[in-house]
Each structure stands twice: as C-alpha cells, then as structure tokens.
Enzyme design. Structure first.
Site, PDB file in Angstrom:
ATOM      1  N   CYS A 133       0.688  -1.228   0.000  1.00 11.26           N
ATOM      2  CA  CYS A 133       0.046   0.074   0.004  1.00 11.26           C
ATOM      3  C   CYS A 133       0.695   1.213   0.000  1.00 11.26           C
ATOM      4  O   CYS A 133       0.475   2.233  -0.852  1.00 11.26           O
ATOM      5  CB  CYS A 133      -0.992  -0.062   1.306  1.00 11.26           C
ATOM      6  SG  CYS A 133      -0.281  -0.064   2.711  1.00 11.26           S
ATOM      7  N   ASP A 174      -7.648   5.717  -1.368  1.00 15.36           N
ATOM      8  CA  ASP A 174      -7.424   4.359  -0.406  1.00 15.36           C
ATOM      9  C   ASP A 174      -6.734   3.559  -1.495  1.00 15.36           C
ATOM     10  O   ASP A 174      -7.454   2.996  -2.440  1.00 15.36           O
ATOM     11  CB  ASP A 174      -8.518   3.915   0.186  1.00 15.36           C
ATOM     12  CG  ASP A 174      -8.238   2.932   1.168  1.00 15.36           C
ATOM     13  OD1 ASP A 174      -7.256   2.184   1.030  1.00 15.36           O
ATOM     14  OD2 ASP A 174      -9.291   2.689   2.042  1.00 15.36           O
ATOM     15  N   HIS A 191      -6.042   0.023  -0.712  1.00 18.54           N
ATOM     16  CA  HIS A 191      -6.394  -1.148  -0.362  1.00 18.54           C
ATOM     17  C   HIS A 191      -7.474  -2.159  -1.305  1.00 18.54           C
ATOM     18  O   HIS A 191      -7.493  -3.396  -0.738  1.00 18.54           O
ATOM     19  CB  HIS A 191      -6.712  -0.979   1.112  1.00 18.54           C
ATOM     20  CG  HIS A 191      -5.742  -0.492   1.980  1.00 18.54           C
ATOM     21  ND1 HIS A 191      -5.531   0.775   2.441  1.00 18.54           N
ATOM     22  CD2 HIS A 191      -4.505  -1.091   2.698  1.00 18.54           C
ATOM     23  CE1 HIS A 191      -4.534   0.801   3.215  1.00 18.54           C
ATOM     24  NE2 HIS A 191      -4.081  -0.086   3.294  1.00 18.54           N
TER      25      HIS A 191
END
Length: 459
Positions: free
Chosen positions: A111, A345, A347
């Site tokens: 990430c 994000d 993820h």
C-alpha cells in the site's frame, strides 16, 4: 512437481488474501462521504465552496444535489471532476510474477508503494498536463460499480477455484472495468492531453518494463534491504521514487528529477544543481523537480499543532500530496475540509490491466469517490511532496513554505527547513551517486535502515 504444487498453493493463498481485503475494504468504498455545505474544500491547492443558505451536509456521489442551486451544483461537479481525474493506484492481482518471488499480487503489503506512486503520478500530471487539466470522462464513471465490487470478488474467487479444479489456466470471468471506452470528438489539445494521460498511467503499469511500476520499485528497494512482500515506510518509498526517476530511460522523463530532503532539511543548492544538470550537457532548459520531505508529525501520535501547517501545505497548487495514513494503513492525502483529511485508498485489490495494449481501459485508475479521515487519526510518519517547474518556482516555493513553517511552529524548531548551500557544506554526504551498480550510497543505506526501524508498520 513439488515446486509446481507450492506455486499453486501460493496462488490460492494470494486469491484468498485478495478476496479478504476486498471484503474488508469494499464496504468503505461503498460508504458515502459527506461534506459540509458551509466550509471550503481544498484539493491539491484548489478551493471549492458548496455554501448555501441551508445547513447540513452533501455527499459527493450526486445523490442529494437536487436541492442546490445551479451555481453551487456546478461547483460540486467541478470538485468531483477534479478529484476523479487524479490517478488512483491500488493493489492489483494476477500481474506478471515479481522476480525472485512467487508473488503475482501486492495485496496486504504494497500500500505505501501505491500511495508513493499516486504522489509521483500527480507530480507528472502537473508537469505534462498542468493543474487545470481534468479528465473529460471523469463524471462518466458509474458509482454503481463500487456496489458490485464485493459480489464481483466472490464471483472471481469462485471462478478461480473452478478453473484450478478443471486445470484451466485462466478463470472465465470478465472484469467490471474492461468495458470499451467511448471515444468523443477531440481537438488537437484534448488529443495531446489524452495521450499524456495514458502515457503517465502506463509508466505505473504492473509489469517489469514499466518505469515506475511495482516491479521496478521493488528492484530499487532491494538496495535498501527490502524485498517483495516486505512493508515499506513513507521515507523509504521517497528514496525509491528518487532512484526510479533517476534511472528512467524514457526521453519524456529526462526533464524531471526528484530530490529527497536529508534529515528534514532541504539544501537549496543541491536542489538547484539537480534542476540545472541539463545545462552541463549544453541544453538551455532546466529540469522540473519533485521535492519529497519525509517528516514525523509528533512522537507516538500525531501532534495536533501541526494540522494548520498540513492544511497550509495542501492549499498550495504545487503540492503533490502526502504519503501517509493511519497506523497499519497507508493513504494518499490530497486535501481537507475542516478537521478532516481527504484521501485515496489503495487497499482495494483490482485485476491486472495490461497498459501496453492500445486503448487499455482507464476506469480502474480513477477513484469514483473521495474518503475523509480525522487528522487526529493520522500516523505521524509521512512524506510531503512538492513540484517546482523552474528554479524560480523553487525559490518562490521555498520562501512561501518557510514563512508557513515559521508561523505554524509553536515550538523552537520547525517541522523541516530550507537551508542555503549544499549538504556537503554541512559535512553530510552529497546526494549525487556515480556508481552504476550501487544505487544508494553508504550514508543513504544507513539512513534508510534507520527509517525502516523507526517507521510504523504498514499493511
């Protein structure tokens, strides 16, 4: 036979990991993000106002904009278009195997590399497209896609198991994002911008040949003791990005360089030397520079006194964002409203897209909806990024940021400093490296190891 069985186990394990992360994070992607009508929203130096006479909140998916007058509604759409136009780089799966490992996904560990890619991508967008550019198809992205991501993950996992049972190599299921892109009638300027838009994304493709793809970044990370599957902190990623840009061979990238601050200090002469490196080869132009500053916004927890400075930084048009996050999760911070940071994000695990094919689908590289997080939840370790096209731009930026640092610092020392002169003038090892096979100097290796042990662990 035994090796093949081990590879199959690793593939099944990675599919479980991908499914788990998508189940875990898809509800966040589906959750609406609400913005106050009465406070300005800042996104990488641009300010948007949603103010009306009514009180309350807005969501950015367009579901409750009907009550707003035309002028304000247009501003909301401008914000959405601007946000969606930023390049979104997330976990991917089923990409070519990473050299020296059996990994075909970065799910669960990549990430911070992804948020670093997003920051660098924004710097390259400023360089080639300018801050005013927005993707013409931004508002055509269907938010309903996010609502089917979880179900799609389950279908894909099931198809993978069925394929393994029938000895098929590839599961027969189409990605949500493989729809053909509708072509509009573009003028020459729009066509040029679209070419650069695609080219920038292709530099971040998940293949060994992509200049800033995961495979290349991992290769550079090996020089600092990192391998595929390890966790990377924001400071280590900053140095990896610098080396990736230095080693890039695409002629289009020769006009860009990256400078990483040393021990929270930006040495102005070192930056200008990097920008003027063209002049030594007889070229008239200077290089644009992306400045990366690894910092800590406190000790164990983020010091709230730094929030005004962070907001000030994100209000600057030459800011390219922040590699940061909350403990154990890395996010790319791009803006704020009130006491909340706006982020993308990384993820969510998406399917590999082959960016080498003509007209590859763009939708999965653009985030349909922003997310917000309270500043007090932010982990103190982060890397701040700036873009300066010319030496004059750098000098102006350093003056402006120095004033901001001094005015926001309630303690004796500011978060970081700009110092005139070279790092060698202060008995530090100079940044330029001349050994082809040793990508990091001994001083840098020591600094990277220290960062690796001090920084928070990212999942």
């Amino acid at each position: 036979m035994e090796a093949r069985g081990t590879d199959e186990v690793e593939k099944i394990k990675s599919k479980f990991m991908s499914a788990w992360h998508n189940m875990k994070y898809s509800w966040v992607l589906k959750t609406k993000t609400y913005f106050s009508r009465n406070s300005p929203v800042f996104l990488l130096g641009k300010c948007y106002h949603f103010k009306t006479d009514e009180t309350g909140e807005l969501s950015t998916d367009g579901t409750n904009f009907e009550q707003i007058n035309t002028e304000i509604s247009g501003n909301v759409e401008e914000f959405r278009k601007d946000f969606i136009s930023r390049i979104w780089l997330t976990y991917r799966e089923e990409f070519p195997q990473i050299q020296g490992s059996a990994l075909t996904t970065d799910c669960g560990w990549g990430c911070t590399l992804r948020t670093g890619q997003m920051l660098l991508a924004q710097g390259l967008m400023l360089h080639f497209l300018g801050r005013a550019w927005v993707w013409p198809d931004a508002l055509d992205i269907d938010n309903s896609d996010s609502e089917s991501w979880t179900a799609h993950t389950v279908k894909k996992l099931t198809a993978s198991f069925e394929a393994s049972l029938t000895a098929e190599r590839e599961p027969k299921i189409l990605s949500n994002h493989q729809q053909p892109t509708f072509k509009r009638n573009w003028d020459d300027s729009e066509m040029r911008n679209e070419i650069y838009h695609r080219k920038i994304i292709s530099w971040f493709g998940d293949s060994p040949l992509a200049a800033f793809g995961l495979h290349q970044l991992i290769e550079y990370g090996k020089k600092s003791g990192k391998i595929a599957g390890d966790w990377y902190g924001p400071a280590v990623v900053a140095h990896i990005l610098r080396k990736a840009v230095e080693e890039a061979r695409d002629p289009e990238l020769q006009g860009v360089t990256v400078y990483v601050a040393q021990d929270c200090t930006v040495y102005s002469s070192d930056v200008i030397d990097r920008q003027c490196s063209f002049l030594a080869s007889g070229k008239a132009d200077t290089k644009a520079v992306i400045i990366l500053v690894p910092v800590r916004l406190g000790g164990e927890r983020t010091n709230m006194d730094y929030f005004e400075f962070v907001k000030g930084i994100l209000s600057l048009e030459y800011c390219v964002g922040i590699i940061g996050g909350r403990p154990k999760q890395s996010y790319y911070f791009a803006g704020f409203q009130d006491d909340s940071l706006i982020y993308m994000d990384p993820h969510y695990c998406q399917s590999f897209v082959d960016v080498s094919i003509k007209d590859f689908p763009l939708e999965s590289f653009h985030c349909p909806s922003p997310k917000k997080m309270s500043f007090k939840k932010m982990d103190p370790s982060c890397t701040i990024g700036f873009y300066c096209r010319t030496v004059q731009d750098f000098e102006k930026a350093s003056e402006e940021i120095t004033k901001m640092l001094n005015s926001s610092s309630k303690e004796k020392y500011p978060l970081f400093t700009f110092v005139k002169g070279h790092s060698r003038d202060y008995d530090f090892a100079s940044s330029p490296l001349h050994e082809e096979h040793d990508l990091f100097s001994e001083d840098e290796k020591k600094r990277l190891k220290r960062f690796s042990t001090e920084e928070f662990v990212l999942l």
